[in-house]
Enzyme design. Structure first.
Site, PDB file in Angstrom:
ATOM      1  N   ARG A   1      39.980  46.676  36.609  1.00 11.09           N
ATOM      2  CA  ARG A   1      39.847  47.282  37.931  1.00 11.09           C
ATOM      3  C   ARG A   1      40.241  48.754  37.827  1.00 11.09           C
ATOM      4  NH1 ARG A   1      44.186  48.986  37.750  1.00 11.09           N
ATOM      5  NH2 ARG A   1      43.842  49.778  39.835  1.00 11.09           N
ATOM      6  N   GLY A   2      40.032  49.484  38.947  1.00  9.68           N
ATOM      7  CA  GLY A   2      40.214  50.932  38.908  1.00  9.68           C
ATOM      8  C   GLY A   2      38.852  51.548  38.629  1.00  9.68           C
TER       9      GLY A   2
ATOM     10  N   ARG B   1      30.909  45.068  42.242  1.00  7.58           N
ATOM     11  CA  ARG B   1      31.811  45.519  43.314  1.00  7.58           C
ATOM     12  C   ARG B   1      31.112  46.695  44.011  1.00  7.58           C
ATOM     13  NH1 ARG B   1      37.999  46.347  41.885  1.00  7.58           N
ATOM     14  NH2 ARG B   1      38.195  46.125  44.146  1.00  7.58           N
TER      15      ARG B   1
ATOM     16  N   GLN C   1      48.872  46.299  43.106  1.00  7.49           N
ATOM     17  CA  GLN C   1      48.606  47.095  41.900  1.00  7.49           C
ATOM     18  C   GLN C   1      49.790  48.008  41.574  1.00  7.49           C
ATOM     19  OE1 GLN C   1      46.425  46.604  44.352  1.00  7.49           O
ATOM     20  NE2 GLN C   1      44.321  46.485  43.625  1.00  7.49           N
TER      21      GLN C   1
ATOM     22  N   ASP D   1      37.983  55.989  44.765  1.00  6.61           N
ATOM     23  CA  ASP D   1      36.919  55.077  44.324  1.00  6.61           C
ATOM     24  C   ASP D   1      35.543  55.644  44.621  1.00  6.61           C
ATOM     25  OD1 ASP D   1      39.416  53.285  44.742  1.00  6.61           O
ATOM     26  OD2 ASP D   1      38.049  52.193  43.429  1.00  6.61           O
TER      27      ASP D   1
ATOM     28  N   ASN E   1      39.548  55.176  48.979  1.00 12.01           N
ATOM     29  CA  ASN E   1      40.510  54.736  47.953  1.00 12.01           C
ATOM     30  C   ASN E   1      41.176  53.466  48.477  1.00 12.01           C
ATOM     31  OD1 ASN E   1      41.870  55.158  45.403  1.00 12.01           O
ATOM     32  ND2 ASN E   1      43.696  55.617  46.575  1.00 12.01           N
ATOM     33  N   LYS E   2      42.065  52.913  47.681  1.00 12.09           N
ATOM     34  CA  LYS E   2      42.715  51.649  48.023  1.00 12.09           C
ATOM     35  C   LYS E   2      43.212  51.665  49.472  1.00 12.09           C
ATOM     36  CE  LYS E   2      42.969  48.691  46.026  1.00 12.09           C
ATOM     37  NZ  LYS E   2      41.884  47.681  46.204  1.00 12.09           N
TER      38      LYS E   2
HETATM   39  O1  MRU Z   1      40.762  47.278  43.780  1.00 12.87           O
HETATM   40  P1  MRU Z   1      41.138  48.170  42.638  1.00 12.87           P
HETATM   41  O2  MRU Z   1      42.419  47.790  41.984  1.00 12.87           O
HETATM   42  O3  MRU Z   1      40.000  48.348  41.658  1.00 12.87           O
HETATM   43  O4  MRU Z   1      41.357  49.578  43.322  1.00 12.87           O
HETATM   44  C1  MRU Z   1      41.714  50.675  42.537  1.00 12.87           C
HETATM   45  C2  MRU Z   1      41.989  51.880  43.316  1.00 12.87           C
HETATM   46  O5  MRU Z   1      41.802  51.947  44.507  1.00 12.87           O
HETATM   47  C3  MRU Z   1      42.426  53.062  42.549  1.00 12.87           C
HETATM   48  O6  MRU Z   1      43.376  53.776  43.257  1.00 12.87           O
HETATM   49  C4  MRU Z   1      41.201  53.934  42.316  1.00 12.87           C
HETATM   50  O7  MRU Z   1      40.196  53.189  41.681  1.00 12.87           O
HETATM   51  C5  MRU Z   1      41.505  55.112  41.522  1.00 12.87           C
HETATM   52  S1  MRU Z   1      41.724  54.615  39.853  1.00 12.87           S
HETATM   53  C6  MRU Z   1      41.857  55.826  38.821  1.00 12.87           C
END
Ligand code: MRU
Length: 350
Positions: free
Chosen positions: A53-54, A97, A202, A243, A253-254
């Site tokens: 993820r990320g 995703r 996370q 993201d 973003n998250k």
């Molecule tokens: O759902 P995830 O864990 O994939 O979400 C990740 C995030 O929101 C990160 O903050 C984002 O991808 C930046 S990662 C360098």
């Protein structure tokens, strides 16, 4: 130069018989297990299920997924079948995703290399080279952003970060996390507050693990504790990832990022987003157009363990939110720092 201490995604072996290796992030921090992938369907499922993820790491994994799809296509008897299989595979990977645009970006880049031609062993080799280039570019971009971001800080700043943006989320040392690490070794960062990041944690599970591995002093907080820290002037700057970034500078973003941005604005805390240009979606006019992934309510209810009530618990679980550009002090990307992001400034990047 700082280097990664852990590799979330890698390729083992040659183009003909090699496979993708993913560190299973659902098991961290308890267990460090690397899983091999030889089938693009399983790799797409691993992206969907957060094994990897990320945004940038998803992009790198997707590009290796395309190599797997090409290897699998080679087993088909006719060119027509190989091409149909490959094209279906790319679609499946790209849809794993919806929010992190790096996924679609990587698949489209790999598709260009394939060029709509029949799959042969040379093409598989060429695709693997491209996937490795995508990862190498991410590693170089991370290092450059870490330098650019750390330069924005005064000495001895206490920073707050959110979600996970480190080695685990990228091909290299991370986006915001790279800035934090670089800032620490150069005396710009004194201490880090890491938000736990409900519901998948996370921050609690992954960022804390990475901060510990890199010996950066930190304190974990629940997400709802950031406001009082800012009110007491205990946070000097906020660094987090993205993201997807729309053309006007709005950032997805998250989920929880937006509330931190509002708090930062109210308390006059600089709010920095660190993301490579592979996260920019200049085809979208604003953040309103960014698709937001809705995930299972089980991610929220999981906190109850086996202590479930007998009635059904309704829950809302968008995985991301959108922060308007007006709340962002600067976006740091590998091409430079965009202060006060806006349509004109992002278009100039093109
Ligand atoms: O759902 P995830 O864990 O994939 O979400 C990740 C995030 O929101 C990160 O903050 C984002 O991808 C930046 S990662 C360098």
């Amino acid at each position: 130069m700082l280097t990664s201490t852990v590799s979330a995604v890698s390729w083992e072996g040659n183009a003909a018989e090699g496979h993708c290796l993913l560190l299973d992030q659902t098991l961290l921090p308890h267990e460090e297990l690397y899983r091999p992938y030889t089938d693009y369907v399983r790799l797409a499922a691993a992206i969907r299920d957060l094994v990897v993820r990320g945004a940038p790491a998803i992009g790198v994994a997707a590009s290796y997924g395309v190599v797997l799809a090409a290897q699998q296509a080679l087993k088909m008897p006719t060119g027509q079948e190989r091409m149909a299989f490959f094209s279906r595979a790319l679609e499946t990977i790209a849809l794993a995703r919806p929010t992190a645009v790096n996924l679609k970006w990587a698949v489209e880049r790999m598709e260009k290399v394939a060029g709509g031609k029949d799959i042969d062993p040379n093409l598989v080799t060429r695709l693997l080279e491209e996937a490795k280039t995508i990862q190498a570019e991410d590693i170089a971009g991370n290092a450059h952003m870490a330098d650019l971001g750390a330069k924005l800080l005064e000495k001895n700043t206490t920073v707050l970060t959110y979600c996970n943006t480190g080695d685990l989320a990228t091909g290299g040392i991370g986006t915001a996390f790279g800035v934090v690490r670089n800032g620490y070794v150069t005396g710009k960062v004194r201490h880090v507050y890491a938000c736990e990041t409900r519901p998948v944690m996370q921050g609690l599970r992954l960022t804390a693990w990475e901060l510990e591995r890199n010996k950066v002093p930190f304190t974990l907080i629940c997400d709802n504790m950031a406001a009082s820290l800012m009110r007491r002037n205990e946070i000097g700057a906020i660094f987090l990832g993205a993201d997807r970034i729309a053309r006007n500078g709005d950032v997805a973003n998250k989920v929880g990022t937006y509330s931190l941005a509002v708090l930062a604005h109210h308390h006059r805390v600089p709010f920095y987003v660190v993301a490579p240009t592979s996260t920019f979606d200049l085809g979208l006019l604003s953040g309103e157009q960014i698709p937001i992934e809705q995930r299972s309510k089980e991610e929220i209810l999981g906190a109850l363990g086996s202590n479930r009530p007998t009635f059904d618990l309704p829950a809302y679980n968008p995985s991301f939110d959108v922060t308007p550009a007006a709340l962002i002090t600067a976006i740091v990307c590998e091409k430079g720092v965009i202060h006060g992001p806006s349509l004109d400034k992002l278009e100039a990047l093109k």
